[in-house]
Motif scaffolding. Structure first.
Motif, short mmCIF file in Angstrom:
data_model
loop_
_atom_site.label_atom_id
_atom_site.label_comp_id
_atom_site.label_asym_id
_atom_site.label_seq_id
_atom_site.Cartn_x
_atom_site.Cartn_y
_atom_site.Cartn_z
N HIS A 11 0.63 -1.24 0.12
CA HIS A 11 0.04 -0.07 -0.02
C HIS A 11 0.83 1.15 -0.12
N ASP A 12 0.36 2.22 -0.52
CA ASP A 12 1.01 3.52 -0.56
C ASP A 12 2.39 3.42 -1.12
N SER A 13 2.23 3.12 -2.27
CA SER A 13 3.49 3.02 -3.23
C SER A 13 4.24 4.39 -3.73
N ALA A 14 5.39 4.40 -3.83
CA ALA A 14 6.02 5.72 -3.90
C ALA A 14 7.50 5.60 -4.52
N ALA A 15 7.89 6.96 -5.05
CA ALA A 15 9.35 6.70 -5.39
C ALA A 15 9.90 8.03 -5.08
N ALA A 16 11.42 7.82 -4.86
CA ALA A 16 12.08 8.94 -4.26
C ALA A 16 13.39 8.97 -4.90
N LEU A 17 13.99 10.27 -5.18
CA LEU A 17 15.17 10.12 -5.95
C LEU A 17 16.31 10.87 -5.03
N LYS A 22 21.46 14.08 -1.49
CA LYS A 22 20.31 15.09 -1.32
C LYS A 22 19.05 14.42 -1.89
N ILE A 23 17.78 14.30 -1.04
CA ILE A 23 16.54 14.08 -1.53
C ILE A 23 15.90 15.08 -2.52
N VAL A 24 15.91 14.89 -3.82
CA VAL A 24 15.39 16.03 -4.77
C VAL A 24 13.83 16.02 -5.01
N ALA A 25 13.33 14.80 -4.92
CA ALA A 25 12.01 14.56 -5.32
C ALA A 25 11.58 13.18 -4.52
N ALA A 26 10.38 13.32 -4.29
CA ALA A 26 9.46 12.03 -3.49
C ALA A 26 8.06 12.34 -3.59
N ALA A 27 7.36 11.31 -4.14
CA ALA A 27 5.97 11.24 -4.35
C ALA A 27 5.11 10.21 -4.15
N GLN A 28 4.12 10.08 -3.69
CA GLN A 28 3.29 8.54 -3.76
C GLN A 28 2.41 8.61 -5.03
N ALA A 338 5.37 4.42 2.30
CA ALA A 338 5.74 5.40 1.30
C ALA A 338 7.19 5.83 1.68
N GLY A 339 7.25 6.08 2.84
CA GLY A 339 8.74 6.89 3.28
C GLY A 339 9.90 5.81 3.00
#
Length: 610
Positions: A11-17, A22-28, A338-339
């Motif tokens: 549940h709550d699939s997500a991606a992060a770059l 440095k965390i530049v982007a993340a979204a569910q 997600a995190g």
């Protein structure tokens, strides 16, 4: 070095770059597909992350999945063998899915990634982190601390349900764990199910319901369900639960112990359900406090980092802070699965690649504003295409018009800057209201959010003013600490209050800011900082100048069952499908009465209830 983290398939699939640490982007993924808690492969979220960084998939050094599927499959088999033949029904349901998809998840992931770019050798770039390693990395590596104690708590990862240890520089040392089927998260979810809410979605409703009840069943829980030790370690009596062998969380023994069958979601809430919520909340807090005190006794750090779904229990977090065993605590704002995408990427960078870590001022989550933003010209063109009628204003005018609408007790949709990552709206995709209004809470719940009337709202407050209104003088940028409204802000006791029970108590104003003061005088505080969200800070500053109050009601920009809005079109549709009266997107100001009646939507029945 560019590392993509992925969480998916539960549940709550997500991606992060993460780029050079440095965390530049993340979204569910749910924000793009508009399917709440979407468990599917986060293709849209991945494409967003790559676009935000201005790179193609071929530029990625590694892609890291947030858990290890083979270990999870091992748990499924061993659980079946341990409980056989009782677990055959659930095993028969689960095993075809595992054999078809999850056991061969590496090839499933590879195929999904090929759909993004089939020229990349994904086999050579794909890594897997442990589930609780991902949680711990998301907590410590994103925190502002150079060293810290770490506690992760959730339902279950591969085997682990609770882990504890320490982090220093770029290293994690998880020293202790509690394994499935003994789980504080699953205990809480059992009561979520039993009180008639949806597991993995409604746990925060149980937390919000708890103050309406008394912990009358806490002793019963500790005597029959949980064997709790002084150090916080625990075991559950599995004779009362069905999650190992059946398709529900609890069984008939659980029903007999607590005096009835699980509440059907269509049934009215009774005082008993409120007392059950209060009881499991009380027991959860006791378990968590014993765990944190045990960690503190080791004397290795005065800092504490938290992650895992249970770390979203902001009431328990507030009690950890007030307990005083740790001087500072930091909770990952996307503490749930997600995190794990953020944690997997950070774990690969610091642990697998061995790269050094330099904590940043504040933290590495940048206020959690890690999602898409839209340029002013794009907002205007998108709104025109949707048929919206708006006025484009300058920066000062957009603030003053919004303040006027808030003072007039209008519900304001507020869409600014980058979208938040995690379950909370933090002033990027929010619905705002005047907290001084005694009718605002019920009005927003019933007319705007279409949700249960008992649900509390959070106060967003200027960081510099928080200690003047709440029993808190700490940063709480992610709405993950609960504190009481100060006595000087409370209203004189109303004798009618003593005669009311349960949800009836909702209608009694308790403070100068009744719309964000829960029935026990508590509030889930968000401190607003100029360095992470200047426009929201400017709005609160202007509202304070006009009213003397530096606080606003802040709730997520969605209706019940809908993911938080992502695009200007999402926001306009929600605006037209609810009783939000004013919409502010960037510098565009929209009034409901100016819009075409032909664009009105029925959002009340559009989404599956959560």
């Amino acid at each position: 070095m560019r590392i993509l983290g992925i969480s998916a398939f539960y549940h709550d699939s997500a991606a992060a770059l993460v780029v050079d640490g440095k965390i530049v982007a993340a979204a569910q993924e749910e924000r793009f597909t508009r399917r709440k808690h979407d468990p599917g492969f986060p293709a849209s979220a991945i494409r967003y992350c790559l676009a935000e960084a201005g790179i193609g998939a071929s530029a990625l050094d590694h892609v890291v999945f947030y858990e290890k599927p083979f270990l999870k499959f091992e748990r499924l088999l061993e659980t079946y063998l341990a409980f056989a033949p009782r677990g055959f029904r659930s095993f028969r349901t689960a095993i075809p899915i595992w054999l078809k998809e999850k056991l061969f998840q590496k090839s499933v992931l590879r195929n999904h990634l090929r759909a993004i770019d089939d020229a990349v050798d994904w086999e050579a770039r794909l890594l897997f982190a442990d589930h609780h390693q991902s949680h711990a990395a998301s907590a410590f590596f994103a925190s502002p601390f150079t060293e810290s104690a770490i506690l992760t708590l959730d339902g279950v990862g591969e085997w682990t349900t609770t882990s504890a240890g320490f982090g220093r520089d770029n290293a994690l040392d998880l020293r202790r764990e509690i394994n499935f089927p003994h789980s504080i998260g699953l205990l809480y979810s059992a009561f979520t199910y039993y009180t008639g809410f949806k597991v993995n979605s409604g746990e925060y409703k149980v937390m919000g319901l708890a103050p309406y009840g008394e912990p009358k069943y806490a002793k019963l829980i500790l005597e029959h369900l949980v064997d709790l030790k002084d150090d916080g370690s625990f075991r559950l009596d599995l004779g009362y639960f069905d999650y190992c062998t059946g398709l529900t969380m609890t069984n008939s023994r659980f029903d007999d112990l607590f005096g009835g069958k699980p509440r059907d979601p269509s049934e009215l809430l009774e005082q008993r359900h409120m007392d059950l919520a209060a009881s499991v909340q009380h027991v959860t807090e006791e378990i968590v406090l014993r765990l944190t005190r045990s960690l503190a006794r080791e004397g290795l750090s005065k800092n504490l980092c938290l992650a895992g779904g249970v770390a979203l229990n902001c009431v328990a977090n507030g009690k950890i802070l007030r307990d005083g065993q740790f001087e500072k605590i930091w909770v990952q704002p996307a503490a749930g699965d997600a995190g794990g995408a953020v944690g997997a990427a950070l774990a690969a960078y610091h642990q697998f690649a061995g790269k050094p870590r330099t904590p940043t001022a504040g933290d590495a989550m940048a206020g959690s504003y890690l999602g898409p933003a839209f340029a002013p010209s794009e907002i205007e063109s998108r709104l025109r295409a949707a048929g919206a009628v708006f006025t484009a204003l300058d920066d000062d005018a957009i603030i003053s018009h919004t303040v006027e609408a808030l003072i007039a007790e209008k519900a304001v949709g507020w869409f600014q800057g980058r979208m938040e990552f995690g379950p909370r709206a933090l002033g990027g995709r929010s619905i705002l209201g005047d907290p001084r209004s005694p009718t605002m809470q019920s009005s927003l719940n019933l007319r705007v959010k279409f949700r249960e009337s008992f649900r509390p709202f959070a106060p967003a407050v200027l960081r510099e003013d928080v200690a003047d209104w709440f029993a808190l003088d700490e940063d709480s940028p992610y709405m993950l600490l609960v504190a009481d409204v100060l006595g000087k802000r409370r209203l004189p006791a109303d004798p009618r209050k003593e005669m009311l029970f349960g949800i009836e108590r909702l209608n009694i104003a308790r403070s100068e800011i009744p719309a964000v003061t829960h029935v026990d005088y508590s509030a889930r505080v968000q401190t607003v900082h100029a360095d992470t969200n200047k426009r929201f800070h400017d709005l609160l500053t202007a509202f304070k100048a006009a009213t003397g109050c530096p606080v606003l009601v802040n709730t997520s920009f969605n209706v019940r069952g809908e993911p938080i809005v992502c695009t200007p079109e999402d926001a306009f549709r929600c605006f037209m499908g609810s009783d939000i009266e004013v919409l502010v997107i960037g510098n565009c100001f929209l009034r409901k009465e100016d819009q075409s009646p032909a664009l009105k939507l029925d959002y009340k029945n559009r989404f599956e209830l959560d």
